[in-house]
Design a protein around this motif. Structure first.
Motif, PDB file in Angstrom:
ATOM      1  N   UNK A   1       0.825  -1.217   0.000  1.00 45.77           N
ATOM      2  CA  UNK A   1       0.000   0.000   0.000  1.00 45.77           C
ATOM      3  C   UNK A   1       0.852   1.258   0.000  1.00 45.77           C
ATOM      4  N   UNK A   2       0.457   2.230  -0.777  1.00 52.66           N
ATOM      5  CA  UNK A   2       1.197   3.484  -0.892  1.00 52.66           C
ATOM      6  C   UNK A   2       0.499   4.585  -0.100  1.00 52.66           C
ATOM      7  N   UNK A   3       1.287   5.593   0.272  1.00 58.38           N
ATOM      8  CA  UNK A   3       0.761   6.753   0.985  1.00 58.38           C
ATOM      9  C   UNK A   3       1.799   7.852   0.909  1.00 58.38           C
ATOM     10  N   UNK A   4       1.352   9.111   0.902  1.00 56.85           N
ATOM     11  CA  UNK A   4       2.261  10.270   0.899  1.00 56.85           C
ATOM     12  C   UNK A   4       3.311  10.099  -0.210  1.00 56.85           C
ATOM     13  N   UNK A   5       4.596  10.191   0.120  1.00 52.05           N
ATOM     14  CA  UNK A   5       5.642  10.138  -0.908  1.00 52.05           C
ATOM     15  C   UNK A   5       5.698   8.791  -1.624  1.00 52.05           C
ATOM     16  N   UNK A   6       5.089   7.783  -1.040  1.00 51.04           N
ATOM     17  CA  UNK A   6       5.010   6.499  -1.715  1.00 51.04           C
ATOM     18  C   UNK A   6       4.202   6.542  -2.998  1.00 51.04           C
ATOM     19  N   UNK A   7       3.425   7.629  -3.192  1.00 52.59           N
ATOM     20  CA  UNK A   7       2.615   7.772  -4.393  1.00 52.59           C
ATOM     21  C   UNK A   7       3.423   8.268  -5.593  1.00 52.59           C
ATOM     22  N   UNK A   8       4.709   8.560  -5.419  1.00 52.72           N
ATOM     23  CA  UNK A   8       5.495   9.083  -6.547  1.00 52.72           C
ATOM     24  C   UNK A   8       5.387   8.174  -7.765  1.00 52.72           C
ATOM     25  N   UNK A   9       5.548   6.877  -7.558  1.00 55.36           N
ATOM     26  CA  UNK A   9       5.452   5.962  -8.690  1.00 55.36           C
ATOM     27  C   UNK A   9       4.942   4.599  -8.242  1.00 55.36           C
ATOM     28  N   UNK A  10       3.620   4.447  -8.176  1.00 63.88           N
ATOM     29  CA  UNK A  10       3.079   3.108  -7.910  1.00 63.88           C
ATOM     30  C   UNK A  10       2.926   2.290  -9.185  1.00 63.88           C
ATOM     31  N   UNK A  11       3.160   2.906 -10.342  1.00 63.21           N
ATOM     32  CA  UNK A  11       2.747   2.307 -11.611  1.00 63.21           C
ATOM     33  C   UNK A  11       3.639   1.160 -12.064  1.00 63.21           C
ATOM     34  N   UNK A  12       4.911   1.190 -11.703  1.00 62.96           N
ATOM     35  CA  UNK A  12       5.759   0.042 -12.035  1.00 62.96           C
ATOM     36  C   UNK A  12       5.316  -1.190 -11.255  1.00 62.96           C
ATOM     37  N   UNK A  13       4.900  -1.005 -10.008  1.00 63.24           N
ATOM     38  CA  UNK A  13       4.359  -2.110  -9.219  1.00 63.24           C
ATOM     39  C   UNK A  13       3.081  -2.639  -9.865  1.00 63.24           C
ATOM     40  N   UNK A  14       2.226  -1.738 -10.307  1.00 61.65           N
ATOM     41  CA  UNK A  14       0.988  -2.168 -10.953  1.00 61.65           C
ATOM     42  C   UNK A  14       1.285  -3.000 -12.205  1.00 61.65           C
ATOM     43  N   UNK A  15       2.233  -2.531 -13.011  1.00 55.37           N
ATOM     44  CA  UNK A  15       2.568  -3.243 -14.250  1.00 55.37           C
ATOM     45  C   UNK A  15       3.082  -4.646 -13.949  1.00 55.37           C
ATOM     46  N   UNK A  16       3.919  -4.770 -12.927  1.00 56.98           N
ATOM     47  CA  UNK A  16       4.445  -6.091 -12.561  1.00 56.98           C
ATOM     48  C   UNK A  16       3.326  -7.011 -12.075  1.00 56.98           C
ATOM     49  N   UNK A  17       2.390  -6.470 -11.308  1.00 58.30           N
ATOM     50  CA  UNK A  17       1.262  -7.274 -10.853  1.00 58.30           C
ATOM     51  C   UNK A  17       0.418  -7.747 -12.029  1.00 58.30           C
ATOM     52  N   UNK A  18       0.133  -6.860 -12.972  1.00 57.38           N
ATOM     53  CA  UNK A  18      -0.660  -7.242 -14.150  1.00 57.38           C
ATOM     54  C   UNK A  18       0.006  -8.382 -14.914  1.00 57.38           C
ATOM     55  N   UNK A  19       1.333  -8.300 -15.043  1.00 58.58           N
ATOM     56  CA  UNK A  19       2.050  -9.260 -15.877  1.00 58.58           C
ATOM     57  C   UNK A  19       2.334 -10.577 -15.175  1.00 58.58           C
ATOM     58  N   UNK A  20       2.585 -10.534 -13.854  1.00 59.09           N
ATOM     59  CA  UNK A  20       3.062 -11.733 -13.169  1.00 59.09           C
ATOM     60  C   UNK A  20       2.092 -12.331 -12.161  1.00 59.09           C
TER      61      UNK A  20
END
Length: 411
Positions: A6-25
């Protein structure tokens, strides 16, 4: 294999690489610590959002179990926590205030508000007050504080019939409730929920005696032979507050950052303002202010060779689905204001499709129309912006803005 964190505050800078890995794997991903599942592909998310019988909202929309009771929301049951048929019937009542005519009627007030705030942002003592030219300069202005946060507060207040002098209270309430999901400061959230309930209980009684032209007045005065449960009205007010404020700020702030980064896309809007409505859809897709919301399964689900048990929380990652190349092609992660509209999940889907979608689009369109006309060279500085705390809504709580001049000829 990627794990969902889970992301929050500065963790929101780039959640999208994590999303892409989840979609693929691991498109049906089990988070052991917390015992919830995460769906990340467009096809899976849209089907789950559509299937309210299997994926229920009644147990709350976060991945925390018993989250409604923990902050005192179990009694007022906000509309987003209702499943059909209860949800369908109540939505029919409140939808009267969100017709195209109702949304169109607020546009002059929205535009006047946006223009006044842009003028204030661009004004600086001694700079550029020469008629017919361009003026103003320098950065260090916070476009969130001056425009992007007050604007949805004004719109939500308008719909709820909240007096102007009370609307600033919304921001603090919303931030505390949403932030509690990230900080675990449940006691603060409970106190805030109590304040919200107390305020709207009094407002409901006021509107019972002195109705206005707002949704709460319509609910209070609703006939059809039976009065609307006051707790349902409170739940609706709570939904509007939490669902209409930081989400719209997220779309606008992240959207302006994207346009500031991709100047060729911004120039298309400056040169071809007729592209703005389409651009709003594209910014909604890429910004996805509500990054994801949870449902609770009512039966065992077999998906991607795994079994998600009944009575289990499942997080629907709207932001990941909105960038899924399986749906939007190989350029899914790119900003393209000419992209043909597609089935975006920014406003959810099916029975729970966001009632305020048209109002959010209106705000986005008006802000872009006025900025293209008045500040065609503006920039925002995302690197020095600050993301808000909270695991579900991604938005800048501050974002430096530089107009780089101001077009005084705009009307």
């Amino acid at each position: 294999m990627t794990s969902f964190v889970p992301r929050s505050a500065e963790g929101w800078r780039d959640p999208f690489s994590m999303y892409a890995d989840l979609r693929d794997t691991d498109p049906a991903h089990h988070v052991v610590d917390g015992n919830y599942w995460v769906l990340s592909r467009h096809a899976d998310v849209i089907e789950a959002a559509r299937d309210t019988e299997t994926f229920s909202s009644a147990q709350g929309l976060t991945f925390t179990y018993d989250d409604l009771a923990s902050v005192g929301l179990d009694e007022i049951a906000p509309m987003v926590f209702l499943d059909p048929p209860d949800h369908t019937e109540f939505r029919r009542l409140v939808a009267r205030g969100f017709t195209p005519r109702q949304v169109t009627s607020i546009e002059p007030e929205v535009r006047e508000f946006v223009i006044s705030r842009i003028q204030a942002l661009c004004a600086s003592s001694g700079d550029g007050a020469n008629g017919g030219g361009r003026g103003g300069g320098g950065g260090n202005r916070d476009i969130v504080a001056e425009l992007l946060k007050p604007l949805p507060t004004m719109v939500v207040g308008h719909y709820l019939g909240v007096p102007v002098e009370d609307r600033s209270s919304f921001d603090g309430w919303v931030e505390q409730i949403v932030g509690a999901s990230a900080t675990g400061n449940i006691f603060d959230a409970m106190e805030t929920v109590a304040q919200v309930i107390e305020y709207f209980t009094a407002l409901v009684e006021t509107r019972r005696v002195s109705p206005g032209e707002d949704v709460i007045s319509e609910l209070v005065q609703a006939g059809d032979g039976a009065a609307v449960d006051p707790m349902r009205i409170l739940g609706f007010a709570f939904t509007m507050m939490t669902g209409g404020n930081d989400t719209s700020t997220g779309m606008l702030s992240v959207g302006l950052e994207l346009l500031s980064q991709h100047r060729e896309q911004w120039r298309l809007l400056v040169d071809q303002p007729d592209l703005i409505p389409n651009a709003v859809t594209e910014l909604l897709r890429l910004s996805s202010p509500v990054q994801g919301l949870a449902r609770t399964t009512t039966r065992d689900i077999e998906l991607h060779e795994k079994v998600i048990p009944a009575d289990t929380k499942v997080l629907l990652l709207y932001a990941s689905a909105n960038r899924d190349p399986r749906q939007f092609g190989p350029t899914a992660a790119d900003l393209d204001v000419t992209r043909p509209p597609g089935p975006i999940l920014t406003f959810g889907h099916g029975a729970h499709y966001c009632l305020g979608a048209a109002a959010a689009r209106l705000m986005g369109r008006v802000v872009l129309e006025e900025l293209t006309a008045r500040c065609p060279d503006f920039t925002v500085d995302g690197n020095n912006g600050r993301f808000s705390a909270g695991h579900f809504v991604r938005w800048y709580e501050s974002l430096p803005f530089d107009p780089h001049g101001y077009n005084l000829d705009s009307h």
